[in-house]
Write an enzyme that holds these catalytic residues in place. Structure first.
Site, PDB file in Angstrom:
ATOM      1  N   ASP A 202      48.441  11.164  64.300  1.00 30.56           N
ATOM      2  CA  ASP A 202      49.675  10.908  63.551  1.00 30.56           C
ATOM      3  C   ASP A 202      50.699  10.254  64.471  1.00 30.56           C
ATOM      4  O   ASP A 202      50.520  10.235  65.699  1.00 30.56           O
ATOM      5  CB  ASP A 202      50.226  12.183  62.882  1.00 30.56           C
TER       6      ASP A 202
ATOM      7  N   ASN B 163      53.729  24.645  57.615  1.00 28.35           N
ATOM      8  CA  ASN B 163      53.692  24.531  56.147  1.00 28.35           C
ATOM      9  C   ASN B 163      52.295  24.158  55.652  1.00 28.35           C
ATOM     10  O   ASN B 163      52.131  23.744  54.516  1.00 28.35           O
ATOM     11  CB  ASN B 163      54.717  23.492  55.678  1.00 28.35           C
TER      12      ASN B 163
ATOM     13  N   HIS C 251      50.355  21.762  56.915  1.00 31.55           N
ATOM     14  CA  HIS C 251      49.962  20.360  57.057  1.00 31.55           C
ATOM     15  C   HIS C 251      48.865  20.190  58.114  1.00 31.55           C
ATOM     16  O   HIS C 251      48.709  21.002  59.024  1.00 31.55           O
ATOM     17  CB  HIS C 251      51.162  19.445  57.316  1.00 31.55           C
TER      18      HIS C 251
ATOM     19  N   GLU D 115      51.697  16.162  54.776  1.00 33.26           N
ATOM     20  CA  GLU D 115      52.649  17.177  54.335  1.00 33.26           C
ATOM     21  C   GLU D 115      52.307  17.648  52.919  1.00 33.26           C
ATOM     22  O   GLU D 115      51.759  16.875  52.121  1.00 33.26           O
ATOM     23  CB  GLU D 115      54.053  16.564  54.303  1.00 33.26           C
TER      24      GLU D 115
HETATM   25  C1  GLP Z   1      52.891  18.882  64.212  1.00 32.38           C
HETATM   26  C2  GLP Z   1      51.844  17.770  64.255  1.00 32.38           C
HETATM   27  C3  GLP Z   1      50.468  18.300  63.977  1.00 32.38           C
HETATM   28  C4  GLP Z   1      50.289  19.597  64.730  1.00 32.38           C
HETATM   29  C5  GLP Z   1      51.139  20.636  64.075  1.00 32.38           C
HETATM   30  C6  GLP Z   1      51.096  21.993  64.759  1.00 32.38           C
HETATM   31  O1  GLP Z   1      53.857  18.623  63.273  1.00 32.38           O
HETATM   32  N1  GLP Z   1      52.092  16.689  63.368  1.00 32.38           N
HETATM   33  O2  GLP Z   1      49.506  17.349  64.353  1.00 32.38           O
HETATM   34  O3  GLP Z   1      48.935  19.975  64.683  1.00 32.38           O
HETATM   35  O4  GLP Z   1      52.449  20.193  63.895  1.00 32.38           O
HETATM   36  O5  GLP Z   1      51.781  21.974  65.979  1.00 32.38           O
HETATM   37  P1  GLP Z   1      51.726  23.165  67.010  1.00 32.38           P
HETATM   38  O6  GLP Z   1      50.343  23.161  67.545  1.00 32.38           O
HETATM   39  O7  GLP Z   1      52.738  22.822  68.064  1.00 32.38           O
HETATM   40  O8  GLP Z   1      52.047  24.412  66.281  1.00 32.38           O
END
Ligand code: GLP
Length: 246
Positions: free
Chosen positions: A67, A136, A138, A143
């Site tokens: 992303d 959430n 995703h 999203e």
């Molecule tokens: C972010 C990224 C995701 C990631 C997720 C969880 O928004 N877009 O690719 O996997 O949130 O992040 P974290 O591992 O810091 O909880």
């Protein structure tokens, strides 16, 4: 889904690296889509250690960005490409010619999405998908609501994602409001998926994703129908606050 519960973040990092060593050795020319976020960082660190000990050959791996925020140059400190590069591409010495960006600063971001999709399809899809779980539900920046056939696309971030990503960059105003994300269609078709989940704050969304109805409101719930998914969670994420207070 195959579920592995480990004691803590350190164990998760070791177990995730072991899983990846096995997956890469089974397919040394694998195409890998690479999540950023905090959760996989320990896994990448451990994987780099295994690489430095000669346990994997990375010369034929292909890495794909998961992303990207819209409008950030690759050298912007908030760029997810930069983060992937520092944490995964450089430590593993993956050839630059084997790295596919999702170009968030392209003049036409929709065009960038089409170019990315063509690159993934020409590579035969993803052999390995490394994902984190958004608070959430995703995956990448798919999203809620996101249907399982959602393509790679431009997507406005939800207030919840802006708030949760603010911790990486020191404030909500630092988080760009729009992103590009690899589509659900490509992620759900990956031949092997490793979903990494750590911390009690992920408890509810983890169980909604794994046991709740498959719904666009929890995009990760569609992993229930994807092939060969391993959920690797620590006890805090699996058991929630109960474990955290022990
Ligand atoms: C972010 C990224 C995701 C990631 C997720 C969880 O928004 N877009 O690719 O996997 O949130 O992040 P974290 O591992 O810091 O909880």
């Amino acid at each position: 889904m195959n579920v592995i519960i480990v004691d803590d973040y350190e164990s998760l990092s070791h177990a995730g690296a072991d899983w990846l060593v096995e997956a890469i050795n089974a397919k040394p020319d694998a195409t890998i889509v690479v999540a950023t976020g905090n959760t996989p960082m320990g896994v990448y660190h451990e994987l780099a250690r295994r690489y430095s000990h000669g346990l994997i050959d990375t010369s034929r791996l292909h890495a794909f960005q998961l992303d990207a925020y819209i409008g950030l140059a690759p050298d912007d400190q908030r760029s997810l490409f930069g983060w992937m590069h520092r944490s995964f591409i450089e430590p593993l010495d993956i050839a630059e010619t084997n790295v596919v960006r999702l170009v968030g600063d392209a003049p036409d971001p929709w065009d960038a999405c089409r170019i990315y999709e063509i690159a993934v399809r020409e590579a035969g899809g993803f052999d390995i998908s490394i994902l984190g779980l958004g608070p959430n539900g995703h995956l990448g920046f798919n999203e809620p609501p996101s249907l399982p056939d959602s393509p790679t696309r431009v997507i406005p971030l939800t207030p919840e994602s802006i708030a949760s990503n603010a911790r990486y960059w020191g404030g909500e105003e630092q988080v760009p409001p729009q992103a590009l994300t690899c589509g659900m269609d490509l992620l759900l078709a990956a031949r092997r998926t490793l979903l990494l989940v750590s911390g009690a704050h992920k408890y509810q969304i983890l169980h909604r994703a794994m046991e709740g109805p498959q719904t666009p409101d929890v995009p990760a719930s569609y992993l229930q129908s994807a092939p060969n998914v391993t959920v690797l969670a620590d006890r805090a994420a699996w058991h929630g606050l109960e474990t955290q207070s022990r």
